[in-house]
Design a protein around this motif. Structure first.
Motif, PDB file in Angstrom:
ATOM      1  N   UNK A 139     -98.494 -25.539 -29.136  1.00  0.00           N
ATOM      2  CA  UNK A 139     -99.648 -25.357 -30.268  1.00  0.00           C
ATOM      3  C   UNK A 139     -98.737 -26.265 -31.484  1.00  0.00           C
ATOM      4  N   UNK A 140     -97.482 -25.913 -31.337  1.00  0.00           N
ATOM      5  CA  UNK A 140     -96.699 -26.739 -32.634  1.00  0.00           C
ATOM      6  C   UNK A 140     -96.966 -28.176 -32.611  1.00  0.00           C
ATOM      7  N   UNK A 141     -96.893 -28.872 -31.314  1.00  0.00           N
ATOM      8  CA  UNK A 141     -97.078 -30.414 -31.122  1.00  0.00           C
ATOM      9  C   UNK A 141     -98.642 -30.976 -31.675  1.00  0.00           C
ATOM     10  N   UNK A 142     -99.540 -29.841 -31.233  1.00  0.00           N
ATOM     11  CA  UNK A 142    -100.885 -30.276 -31.454  1.00  0.00           C
ATOM     12  C   UNK A 142    -101.017 -30.063 -33.088  1.00  0.00           C
ATOM     13  N   UNK A 143    -100.283 -29.117 -33.491  1.00  0.00           N
ATOM     14  CA  UNK A 143    -100.525 -28.896 -35.024  1.00  0.00           C
ATOM     15  C   UNK A 143    -100.179 -30.311 -35.719  1.00  0.00           C
ATOM     16  N   UNK A 144     -98.701 -30.778 -35.271  1.00  0.00           N
ATOM     17  CA  UNK A 144     -98.286 -31.983 -36.010  1.00  0.00           C
ATOM     18  C   UNK A 144     -99.176 -33.245 -35.548  1.00  0.00           C
ATOM     19  N   UNK A 145     -99.798 -33.300 -34.665  1.00  0.00           N
ATOM     20  CA  UNK A 145    -100.429 -34.240 -34.138  1.00  0.00           C
ATOM     21  C   UNK A 145    -102.004 -34.279 -35.054  1.00  0.00           C
ATOM     22  N   UNK A 146    -102.179 -33.160 -35.021  1.00  0.00           N
ATOM     23  CA  UNK A 146    -103.483 -33.020 -36.060  1.00  0.00           C
ATOM     24  C   UNK A 146    -103.315 -33.422 -37.587  1.00  0.00           C
ATOM     25  N   UNK A 147    -102.093 -33.043 -38.062  1.00  0.00           N
ATOM     26  CA  UNK A 147    -101.829 -33.547 -39.318  1.00  0.00           C
ATOM     27  C   UNK A 147    -101.627 -35.017 -39.567  1.00  0.00           C
ATOM     28  N   UNK A 148    -100.952 -35.528 -38.416  1.00  0.00           N
ATOM     29  CA  UNK A 148    -100.850 -36.915 -38.373  1.00  0.00           C
ATOM     30  C   UNK A 148    -102.063 -37.839 -38.247  1.00  0.00           C
ATOM     31  N   UNK A 149    -103.224 -37.448 -37.443  1.00  0.00           N
ATOM     32  CA  UNK A 149    -104.477 -37.689 -37.328  1.00  0.00           C
ATOM     33  C   UNK A 149    -105.169 -37.594 -38.677  1.00  0.00           C
ATOM     34  N   UNK A 150    -105.033 -36.550 -39.269  1.00  0.00           N
ATOM     35  CA  UNK A 150    -105.699 -36.217 -40.799  1.00  0.00           C
ATOM     36  C   UNK A 150    -105.274 -37.330 -41.614  1.00  0.00           C
TER      37      UNK A 150
ATOM     38  N   UNK B 226    -103.793 -40.149 -40.970  1.00  0.00           N
ATOM     39  CA  UNK B 226    -104.403 -41.545 -40.515  1.00  0.00           C
ATOM     40  C   UNK B 226    -105.774 -41.615 -40.933  1.00  0.00           C
ATOM     41  N   UNK B 227    -106.655 -40.662 -40.863  1.00  0.00           N
ATOM     42  CA  UNK B 227    -108.148 -40.798 -41.219  1.00  0.00           C
ATOM     43  C   UNK B 227    -108.076 -40.660 -42.843  1.00  0.00           C
ATOM     44  N   UNK B 228    -107.287 -40.136 -43.493  1.00  0.00           N
ATOM     45  CA  UNK B 228    -107.280 -40.138 -44.871  1.00  0.00           C
ATOM     46  C   UNK B 228    -106.811 -41.700 -45.135  1.00  0.00           C
TER      47      UNK B 228
END
Length: 418
Positions: free
Chosen positions: A2-13, A15-17
């Motif tokens: 879940x921690x890895x996914x949370x960081x990946x989600x933040x990086x993706x957000x 990047x999208x920004x």
């Protein structure tokens, strides 16, 4: 996990920004181009409708065939040469040569004097340009006619050629046409002065009297008309040359995102428009060259048109050295006008007295004319980069006339300007 996914989600957000921000800037740049200043410049760069009558471009493209690959040097007067004396050195041989060339040169005369000089709208970037060289060879033909016993007609033709050259400079279709016009006028001004020196008692034709009027520096001293013509030429050529992405700038499918010819033309128009308007005209009246400052790009343009910006920065033409050449042309117009006005004065006056009687605005001005110490020539300084390679003045000979009575006795100086 879940921690890895949370960081990946933040990086993706993030990047999208970033992508969304770049897209927003790209869209803003596209939606706000051309700017108000660029649109005003685009409007200013539009050529007026061509005048009625012959098109000099078309005439030059259809000149009669030349009898040889090049005009022999024996009948090619060149700059600053006494053309009449040059042709006279071997008059019979030179006459035979020039008569063989006359059909081509007389056709070039019609092109020089044509009211319009416009390229066809479908001109391609690799299509041939007109042969301009015959325009620079007309002085030899006029010198021949002068020597063969018809000095009045030869002088009239030379003055009408000079008038045609002025039109080429003041209402050009391209910058090269204006440059050719300046060169033709310079040649014919010297030739006209030589004709008057050799036959000072002949009546001055109306075509020459018109050249005796002082030029309007605001109308003739800016590059506005030339820049309009140059912009219209670029508007025809750039889409064919730069519409696809040039090699090394990415795949063609990316062209709509990276490059826009309309932006390139709008920015070019903004740069060229510096040559037009009241400020440029006021500078020309003061005999001062317009300084073409670099126009800063909006930072959003670097995002919205990255390839166009790069092409603009590496392809800025070195056009603006010609500003001084245009002002030199006005100075030479004043020089010939002064000579012709002096020519019409009372026959008893000396050259010094005639020079002193000229209107102050013509004689002095921001670039004073100068009478030689012996009173037998009139000159004006030149400033263009071209003149630095040659004597930095234009000089016209005057007919020899008696010195002013007081000066002849006292040996005093002739009238002149420091």
């Amino acid at each position: 996990m879940s921690t890895v996914w949370r960081w990946l989600s933040r990086l993706l957000l993030m990047l999208l920004f970033v992508v969304a921000a770049i897209a927003a800037i790209w869209g803003y740049g596209r939606l706000t181009s051309p700017t108000a200043a660029q649109q005003a410049a685009l409007d200013l760069m539009q050529l007026p409708p061509p005048p009625d009558g012959d098109n000099g471009w078309a005439i030059l493209m259809a000149l009669p065939e030349a009898p040889a690959a090049a005009l022999p040097s024996a009948v090619d007067c060149g700059d600053g040469m006494d053309c009449i004396a040059h042709i006279e050195t071997a008059l019979e041989a030179n006459a035979a040569t020039l008569e063989a060339w006359r059909p081509r040169l007389e056709a070039a005369t019609r092109a020089l004097r044509a009211p319009a000089f416009r390229s066809p709208e479908d001109l391609g970037p690799f299509d041939a340009l007109p042969p301009f060289q015959p325009l620079l060879r007309l002085d030899g033909l006029r010198a021949l006619d002068f020597l063969r016993g018809d000095p009045a007609a030869a002088l009239d033709a030379a003055c009408r050629d000079a008038q045609g050259a002025i039109v080429r400079v003041v209402r050009p279709g391209t910058l090269i046409e204006a440059i050719i016009g300046v060169a033709v006028f310079r040649q014919h001004a010297t030739l006209i002065a030589d004709m008057r020196r050799r036959a000072p008692m002949d009546a001055l034709p109306a075509s020459c009297t018109a050249l005796g009027e002082a030029p309007d520096a605001a109308a003739e001293g800016t590059l506005c008309a030339a820049m309009r013509g140059e912009f219209q030429w670029l508007s025809q050529q750039l889409p064919a040359i730069l519409d696809p992405l040039p090699t090394g700038y990415g795949p063609q499918r990316m062209a709509p995102l990276l490059h826009d010819i309309d932006w390139l033309l709008a920015h070019t128009a903004e740069r060229y428009a510096t040559a037009c308007g009241p400020e440029a005209e006021a500078m020309a009246r003061k005999d001062r060259a317009v300084v073409y400052e670099h126009i800063d790009l909006r930072w959003v343009d670097r995002v919205a048109f990255p390839v166009s910006v790069n092409l603009n920065e590496i392809a800025v033409p070195a056009l603006f050295d010609y500003t001084e050449r245009q002002l030199d042309f006005v100075a030479q117009r004043r020089l010939l006008a002064a000579l012709l006005q002096m020519d019409t004065m009372a026959p008893t006056l000396s050259n010094a007295e005639r020079f002193a009687a000229l209107p102050a605005a013509l004689r002095d001005g921001p670039r004073p004319l100068q009478l030689a110490e012996d009173g037998n020539s009139l000159s004006v300084p030149l400033r263009s980069p071209r003149s630095q390679e040659q004597p930095a003045e234009a000089r016209l000979p005057l007919p020899q006339r008696p010195a002013a009575g007081s000066e002849a006795k006292a040996g005093g100086p002739t009238v002149g300007l420091d």
